[in-house]
Every structure is written in C-alpha cells, then in structure tokens.
Design a protein around this motif. Structure first.
Motif, short mmCIF file in Angstrom:
data_model
loop_
_atom_site.label_atom_id
_atom_site.label_comp_id
_atom_site.label_asym_id
_atom_site.label_seq_id
_atom_site.Cartn_x
_atom_site.Cartn_y
_atom_site.Cartn_z
N UNK A 32 41.98 54.82 39.95
CA UNK A 32 42.19 56.14 40.58
C UNK A 32 42.34 55.94 42.08
N UNK A 33 41.41 55.17 42.66
CA UNK A 33 41.40 54.89 44.10
C UNK A 33 40.99 53.43 44.28
N UNK A 34 41.75 52.69 45.08
CA UNK A 34 41.37 51.31 45.36
C UNK A 34 40.10 51.28 46.20
N UNK A 35 39.19 50.40 45.83
CA UNK A 35 37.93 50.27 46.57
C UNK A 35 38.19 49.57 47.90
N UNK A 36 37.52 50.05 48.95
CA UNK A 36 37.64 49.46 50.28
C UNK A 36 36.25 49.30 50.88
N UNK A 37 36.13 48.40 51.85
CA UNK A 37 34.87 48.22 52.58
C UNK A 37 33.72 47.84 51.66
N UNK A 38 32.62 48.58 51.79
CA UNK A 38 31.43 48.31 50.97
C UNK A 38 31.71 48.50 49.48
N UNK A 39 32.55 49.45 49.15
CA UNK A 39 32.91 49.67 47.75
C UNK A 39 33.64 48.45 47.18
N UNK A 40 34.49 47.83 47.99
CA UNK A 40 35.20 46.64 47.52
C UNK A 40 34.21 45.50 47.27
N UNK A 41 33.22 45.40 48.12
CA UNK A 41 32.18 44.37 47.93
C UNK A 41 31.43 44.62 46.62
N UNK A 42 31.08 45.88 46.37
CA UNK A 42 30.41 46.23 45.11
C UNK A 42 31.30 45.94 43.91
N UNK A 43 32.59 46.21 44.05
CA UNK A 43 33.53 45.94 42.96
C UNK A 43 33.58 44.44 42.66
N UNK A 44 33.61 43.61 43.68
CA UNK A 44 33.64 42.15 43.48
C UNK A 44 32.35 41.66 42.82
N UNK A 45 31.22 42.22 43.21
CA UNK A 45 29.94 41.87 42.57
C UNK A 45 29.95 42.28 41.10
N UNK A 46 30.48 43.46 40.83
CA UNK A 46 30.59 43.95 39.44
C UNK A 46 31.46 43.00 38.62
N UNK A 47 32.61 42.61 39.17
CA UNK A 47 33.52 41.71 38.46
C UNK A 47 32.85 40.37 38.16
N UNK A 48 32.08 39.86 39.10
CA UNK A 48 31.38 38.59 38.88
C UNK A 48 30.38 38.72 37.74
N UNK A 49 29.65 39.83 37.68
CA UNK A 49 28.70 40.06 36.58
C UNK A 49 29.43 40.19 35.25
N UNK A 50 30.56 40.89 35.28
CA UNK A 50 31.34 41.06 34.05
C UNK A 50 31.87 39.72 33.56
N UNK A 51 32.38 38.89 34.47
CA UNK A 51 32.90 37.58 34.08
C UNK A 51 31.80 36.71 33.47
N UNK A 52 30.61 36.75 34.07
CA UNK A 52 29.49 35.98 33.53
C UNK A 52 29.12 36.48 32.13
N UNK A 53 29.15 37.79 31.94
CA UNK A 53 28.86 38.38 30.63
C UNK A 53 29.91 37.95 29.60
N UNK A 54 31.20 38.02 29.98
CA UNK A 54 32.27 37.64 29.05
C UNK A 54 32.18 36.18 28.66
N UNK A 55 31.75 35.33 29.57
CA UNK A 55 31.66 33.89 29.29
C UNK A 55 30.67 33.60 28.17
N UNK A 56 29.75 34.52 27.92
CA UNK A 56 28.72 34.33 26.89
C UNK A 56 29.13 34.91 25.52
N UNK A 57 30.29 35.56 25.46
CA UNK A 57 30.66 36.27 24.23
C UNK A 57 31.42 35.38 23.25
N UNK A 58 31.12 35.53 21.98
CA UNK A 58 31.85 34.76 20.95
C UNK A 58 33.23 35.37 20.69
N UNK A 59 33.95 34.77 19.78
CA UNK A 59 35.26 35.25 19.37
C UNK A 59 35.12 36.66 18.80
N UNK A 60 36.10 37.51 19.09
CA UNK A 60 36.11 38.86 18.53
C UNK A 60 37.43 39.07 17.79
#
Length: 194
Positions: free
Chosen positions: A157-185
């Motif tokens: 809807x809106x590209x994240x900027x500033x502090x929101x962009x930092x939060x988005x990058x932290x969220x993506x890192x957590x998501x990537x770590x979560x996905x790395x633990x998932x089996x085949x679907x």
C-alpha cells in the motif's frame, strides 16, 4: 484513487486450508501484524493463498511479450480465457506440487514467500507443464526460464521509509529464519483462475 478494471487470468495452485503451507502463510501474516507493518500492506485473506505457476493474460497487456501472438489483439477476454484454458487443458497437469519455502521478498509490488520445487523430479514436472502451456499459447515471458515460484502474502500500500523501513527489514529477517525451519509443503494441482 479509484478502482481499476483489470480482467485477466493466471495459472495457479491453491495452498489449501489445513495444509502446512497454509499454516506457514498464516503465521507469516501474524508476523506482519506483530511487527506493526500491516498499515503498509494489504494482507491477502487466507482463502486467497495460492502459488502462481504461470502468468496468464490480462486486458491491460495486449502487446508482446504479455499477449500471445496466436491470440488476436482485439480478442474479447472471454476468448482470451478460452484460449488460456485450452492451453492448460492440453498439458499434462502436475499432481500435487511439493515445494519448499526459501525466503521473503518485499518490494513496491508486495510481500511474497518465494519457493522452490522439493527436488529435481518436481522441478522437471513443473518445467514440463510450464513449457507445454507456453508453447501451446505461443508465448514465453522474459523470466520463463528463471521463474520465481511464490505465494503472495500482501500487496504494498505504502513503501516503508525511515524507522518503518528498519522495522520491515527486521520483520523480513525473522520471517526468513522461520521459513528456513519449515519442511516441504504441498500445493494443489494448477488450474486457470480469473
């Protein structure tokens, strides 16, 4: 803004409710909310979770490479739907598709969970299907040989900027770590969707 008419079709496989892939997508969705990024994104409802297998045609893209040469540029969208549906029907459909999530990608278009086939046999089956449909349609998209399978979680809807962009990058890192633990679907067999 205003609602834009955008008729078209695509070839997808559903990520079925109750499946592991659906559960993973719901958990990713909650991570967006927990990170406070849901105001920047338009989250997909669970009933819309699907993996795009091959891009179809749409009314706004009536030139190469989006529009097949075999289909007249002035064809109605009903004719275009019939054309793509016939191409899908002519190909050997993959059975249940076994995929593995890899990582998330967030850009101006949206937030997607990228995926790869479980093994070389699954890759070969998907490639054969995609190649057959593309050949029948007479259209190969520029990314055809390097297509990124994905399940869309949200549209931007809106590209994240500033502090929101930092939060988005932290969220993506957590998501990537979560996905790395998932089996085949599994993803259900592909079909043409409108």
């Amino acid at each position: 803004g205003s609602v834009r008419r955008y008729p078209g079709n695509t070839i997808v496989g559903c990520v079925a409710p109750g499946s592991l892939g659906f559960e993973v997508m719901d958990n990713l969705r909650q991570m967006v909310v927990d990170a406070g990024m849901d105001s920047h994104l338009i989250l997909m409802p669970g009933s819309s979770y699907h993996m795009t297998v091959l891009v179809g045609v749409n009314d706004q893209g009536r030139c190469a490479p989006q529009w097949p040469e075999k289909l007249p540029k002035d064809a109605s969208m009903d004719e275009a739907d019939d054309f793509v549906s016939s191409a899908v029907a002519s190909a050997k459909l993959p059975k249940t598709m076994r995929m593995r999530f890899t990582k998330m990608r967030l850009d101006h278009g949206g937030l997607i969970a990228m995926a790869v086939p479980e093994d070389d046999a699954q890759l070969a089956e998907l490639d054969a299907f995609r190649n057959q449909v593309a050949a029948t349609m007479g259209r190969y998209m520029p990314d055809h040989d390097h297509y990124i399978y994905h399940v869309t979680l949200a549209y931007t809807r809106v590209l994240a900027e500033g502090e929101d962009e930092k939060r988005a990058q932290e969220m993506l890192a957590k998501m990537d770590a979560y996905l790395a633990q998932q089996p085949v679907f599994t993803v259900e067999p592909p079909y043409m969707a409108y």
